[in-house]
Design an enzyme around this catalytic site. Structure first.
Site, PDB file in Angstrom:
ATOM      1  N   GLN A 225       0.817  -1.210   0.000  1.00  0.00           N
ATOM      2  CA  GLN A 225       0.000   0.000   0.000  1.00  0.00           C
ATOM      3  C   GLN A 225       0.853   1.264   0.000  1.00  0.00           C
ATOM      4  O   GLN A 225       0.342   2.353   0.242  1.00  0.00           O
ATOM      5  CB  GLN A 225      -0.932  -0.005   1.221  1.00  0.00           C
ATOM      6  CG  GLN A 225      -1.822  -1.237   1.289  1.00  0.00           C
ATOM      7  CD  GLN A 225      -2.814  -1.208   2.443  1.00  0.00           C
ATOM      8  OE1 GLN A 225      -3.962  -1.595   2.273  1.00  0.00           O
ATOM      9  NE2 GLN A 225      -2.401  -0.776   3.606  1.00  0.00           N
ATOM     10  N   ASN A 254      -3.742   2.927  -0.045  1.00  0.00           N
ATOM     11  CA  ASN A 254      -3.453   2.793   1.382  1.00  0.00           C
ATOM     12  C   ASN A 254      -4.758   2.719   2.172  1.00  0.00           C
ATOM     13  O   ASN A 254      -5.400   3.738   2.451  1.00  0.00           O
ATOM     14  CB  ASN A 254      -2.607   3.969   1.868  1.00  0.00           C
ATOM     15  CG  ASN A 254      -2.227   3.828   3.336  1.00  0.00           C
ATOM     16  OD1 ASN A 254      -2.325   2.748   3.917  1.00  0.00           O
ATOM     17  ND2 ASN A 254      -1.784   4.916   3.930  1.00  0.00           N
ATOM     18  N   ASP A 280       3.149  -8.471  10.261  1.00  0.00           N
ATOM     19  CA  ASP A 280       3.475  -7.057  10.077  1.00  0.00           C
ATOM     20  C   ASP A 280       4.693  -6.929   9.176  1.00  0.00           C
ATOM     21  O   ASP A 280       5.489  -7.864   9.035  1.00  0.00           O
ATOM     22  CB  ASP A 280       3.747  -6.416  11.438  1.00  0.00           C
ATOM     23  CG  ASP A 280       3.288  -4.977  11.497  1.00  0.00           C
ATOM     24  OD1 ASP A 280       3.039  -4.401  10.424  1.00  0.00           O
ATOM     25  OD2 ASP A 280       3.182  -4.432  12.606  1.00  0.00           O
ATOM     26  N   ASP A 393      -7.144  -5.608  15.250  1.00  0.00           N
ATOM     27  CA  ASP A 393      -6.763  -6.905  15.790  1.00  0.00           C
ATOM     28  C   ASP A 393      -7.467  -7.206  17.108  1.00  0.00           C
ATOM     29  O   ASP A 393      -7.968  -8.318  17.326  1.00  0.00           O
ATOM     30  CB  ASP A 393      -5.247  -7.004  15.950  1.00  0.00           C
ATOM     31  CG  ASP A 393      -4.623  -5.829  16.707  1.00  0.00           C
ATOM     32  OD1 ASP A 393      -5.361  -4.948  17.188  1.00  0.00           O
ATOM     33  OD2 ASP A 393      -3.376  -5.793  16.799  1.00  0.00           O
ATOM     34  N   HIS A 417      10.071  -6.647  16.980  1.00  0.00           N
ATOM     35  CA  HIS A 417       9.360  -5.476  16.469  1.00  0.00           C
ATOM     36  C   HIS A 417       9.755  -4.275  17.317  1.00  0.00           C
ATOM     37  O   HIS A 417      10.192  -4.425  18.463  1.00  0.00           O
ATOM     38  CB  HIS A 417       7.841  -5.733  16.570  1.00  0.00           C
ATOM     39  CG  HIS A 417       6.979  -4.722  15.876  1.00  0.00           C
ATOM     40  ND1 HIS A 417       6.618  -3.529  16.456  1.00  0.00           N
ATOM     41  CD2 HIS A 417       6.369  -4.752  14.659  1.00  0.00           C
ATOM     42  CE1 HIS A 417       5.834  -2.857  15.618  1.00  0.00           C
ATOM     43  NE2 HIS A 417       5.674  -3.566  14.526  1.00  0.00           N
TER      44      HIS A 417
END
Length: 658
Positions: A225, A254, A280, A393, A417
């Site tokens: 995106q 996006n 992710d 989520d 992350h």
């Protein structure tokens, strides 16, 4: 003879993982701490803090002992423990959620040494079960029951070197329990990305080097995106070549995380996969975690959402949290268990000496940094809410739980992350989505009249932002309240259009304008600095303190000096609303430490925002029953395949198959 299959391979750190050795092996002699007969919370906090921290730091193993990521030498007389995050067996999770009643430890060794077997309880009490002396080329198969692990606990083994060479050839945890619903097993792995090209290419390379993981995939799908396209990078063809023709890119507008992940779930159902694996883009991935999650999911008694943990990519032995729940009264997320210590660093305190980590943690949802979702669940409960980012989520896992599908955050499976400590998404453009989407989720699911504590907390948050001169954030929170009142019908349309509107609104306020060069601002100076003191007001003091501070900010004229130069500079970690509220003008750094903005007190903005925000909140309170009926009635439509399909058709730009 029964056919035993691998549940979890024992792994050793690769050469590029030596900074996280503590997640794989521990060379220490420490066995655990005494947990007196008191409450669990008192045990875990006091025992781990007062008794263990001085002596339980994980001891390093000499890197030269590692032969491969499965095999290691054990020096003569030395102990290597596999009571670690990636190698201990989380027995309580397998007992609670799967069809297993026992597990087999299979160990192959060479040379003379000792295999010492251990287990723990949900309270963190450790018991040595057995010791086996081995020599020559040896294979041990040890069958172990799962019955004792109702509330928590792990199995693990230690190796102790004898005379001469002693080598772990390989080890794994096995079972002969059948796979549940073996008709199909494949995964559609989907990565949603927005200008994280290097991360994506690195993860695609990792997938290509792990045949066991690669064989699980029906398709590897990248929903791009961004404006910097992954397929245009010069290393793209080299990165995807090993993926055996399973790779596809969908370029679309996006639509945020919810739009990207919804696309992955949509495509997983369309191509007949058993699972959708959401990943992710800005993570560091070890594909072995995917294999473990899939194996666990294949044995769950009913379709289960299986997620991995998140470690801090900048402090790689630190675990973000063991799991999260939604408090239905506040309708806000938080740690699933009050005993959890966020940011636990395994290099400083090992598994054996951390009693709270032995208790099984049951959760409401998984973060979509890595979440394996059965497509049977997706078909029944629908796709995510079209909310761009935030709460997609959490709401989805909570929705699945309400429909009888459990979620498990599975130990031994994880990605790395950026920690939330290095971000601040409560201010800036994401604050709009935080506020709007929390209200949408609560209106759709809250069991409490008028959302429990949600409206009160929303007012508190508004006051904090306004008193700390974060006028830009409050302006977009007001837009969020207006959009909540407008109802659910515009949500799909807003996926592609709301972010530009929000960003444009932020341009009107100095607190949202960041500059990397602090010298571009006037040097801070204060004719009369505010009174010293770093402590926040107590709960008893808070009402009067807030009234006095608000009155001062509304009525006291802004000094000309504070508009010409800031009165002080505040680091991000010190930017607390009760501290910033003392100033008329102050420089504040962002969470990343890469730029600075200038907060300036504007009584007219405070007055207007406070009035408008209060009126909108009161309106939502009055209309809550009607709004809730409206959102719940529309819920099935806005999360349906049909509605999302229209959105995808409208915003798909191109596709590429490799």
């Amino acid at each position: 003879m029964s056919d035993f299959k691998t549940l979890q391979k024992v792994l050793l750190p690769r050469p590029d993982q030596l900074d996280i050795q503590a997640l794989y092996v521990d060379g220490g002699e420490f066995y655990g701490i005494h947990t007196p007969e008191k409450s669990l919370k008192q045990d875990t906090k006091k025992a781990s803090e007062s008794e263990s921290h001085a002596s339980v730091a994980t001891e390093r193993v000499d890197n030269s002992n590692f032969i491969s990521n499965r095999s290691t030498h054990v020096p003569q007389g030395k102990r290597i423990s596999f009571a670690t995050y990636f190698n201990a067996f989380p027995a309580s999770y397998w007992k609670r959620w799967t069809n297993l009643s026992s597990v087999r430890l299979h160990i192959e060794t060479s040379g003379e040494g000792i295999v010492s077997l251990h287990k723990s309880s949900g309270r963190g009490t450790i018991q040595q079960l057995d010791m086996h002396t081995v020599s020559g080329e040896s294979t041990l198969d040890i069958d172990l029951p799962l019955k004792p692990f109702g509330d928590g606990g792990w199995y693990w083994f230690d190796l102790i070197g004898g005379k001469g060479d002693f080598t772990l050839v390989s080890a794994e945890w096995q079972s002969d329990a059948p796979v549940v619903n073996p008709d199909k097993q494949g995964i559609t792995l989907e990565i949603t990305t927005m200008n994280k090209v290097d991360y994506c290419l690195n993860n695609l390379r990792s997938l290509g080097t792990n045949p066991e993981a690669l064989d699980l995939f029906d398709e590897i799908l990248l929903v791009d995106q961004g404006t910097q396209k992954v397929q245009e990078h010069p290393d793209f063809e080299e990165a995807v070549a090993p993926l055996k023709g399973k790779f596809r890119i969908i370029n679309q507008s996006n639509l945020g995380g919810s739009g990207g992940f919804a696309r992955g779930m949509y495509e997983a159902v369309a191509n007949g996969s058993k699972y959708a694996l959401l990943l992710d883009d800005d993570v560091v991935l070890d594909p072995d975690s995917i294999v473990r999650m899939h194996t666990f999911a294949e044995h769950t008694r009913k379709p289960t959402l299986v997620g991995g943990h998140m470690f801090d990519v900048q402090n790689r032995a630190a675990l973000h949290t063991m799991g999260e729940k939604i408090d239905p009264y506040r309708f806000f997320w938080g740690q699933a268990d009050e005993n959890i210590e966020p940011g636990h660093n395994f290099a400083l305190s090992n598994l054996r000496a951390t009693p709270w980590m032995h208790r099984r943690v049951d959760v409401d949802y998984n973060g979509w940094w890595m979440d394996l979702i059965p497509t049977d669940v997706i078909r029944e409960i629908g796709l995510p809410l079209p909310v761009f980012i935030k709460w997609d989520d959490a709401e989805y896992g909570y929705r699945a739980t309400l429909r009888g599908y459990p979620t498990v955050t599975f130990p031994g499976a994880a990605v790395w992350h950026m920690s939330w400590l290095d971000k601040d998404d409560t201010v800036g453009w994401q604050a709009y989505f935080h506020a709007r989407n929390r209200f949408i989720a609560a209106l759709s699911h809250s069991p409490y009249k008028r959302g429990g504590r949600l409206l009160k907390e929303s007012v508190f948050n508004s006051v904090k932002h306004l008193l700390s001169m974060q006028y830009s954030t409050e302006s977009i929170r007001i837009l969020a309240l207006k959009d909540v009142l407008a109802g659910p019908d515009q949500l799909h349309e807003h996926l592609a259009t709301r972010l530009p509107v929000v960003r444009q609104m932020l341009q009107e306020f100095s607190d949202a304008q960041f500059n990397e060069d602090i010298d571009s601002f006037p040097q801070p100076r204060a004719v009369k600095p505010p009174r010293p003191g770093l402590r926040p007001p107590t709960y008893a003091q808070l009402p009067l303190w807030t009234l006095k501070t608000a009155a001062k900010q509304l009525l006291k004229p802004v000094s000309e000096e504070s508009q010409q130069a800031p009165q002080a500079q505040i680091p991000h970690q010190d930017n607390r609303w009760w501290r910033t509220a003392k100033y008329d003008s102050v420089l504040v750094s962002n969470a990343e430490g890469s730029a600075v903005s200038w907060y300036k007190r504007r009584p007219e903005v405070l007055r207007a925002h406070l009035s408008e925000g209060t009126q909108l909140t009161a309106q939502i309170m009055r209309q809550w029953p009607e709004l809730s009926k409206q959102y719940r009635a529309a819920f099935g439509k806005i999360t349906s395949f049909e509605e999302w399909g229209k959105t995808f058709t409208k915003h798909t730009e191109s596709e590429l198959k490799r």
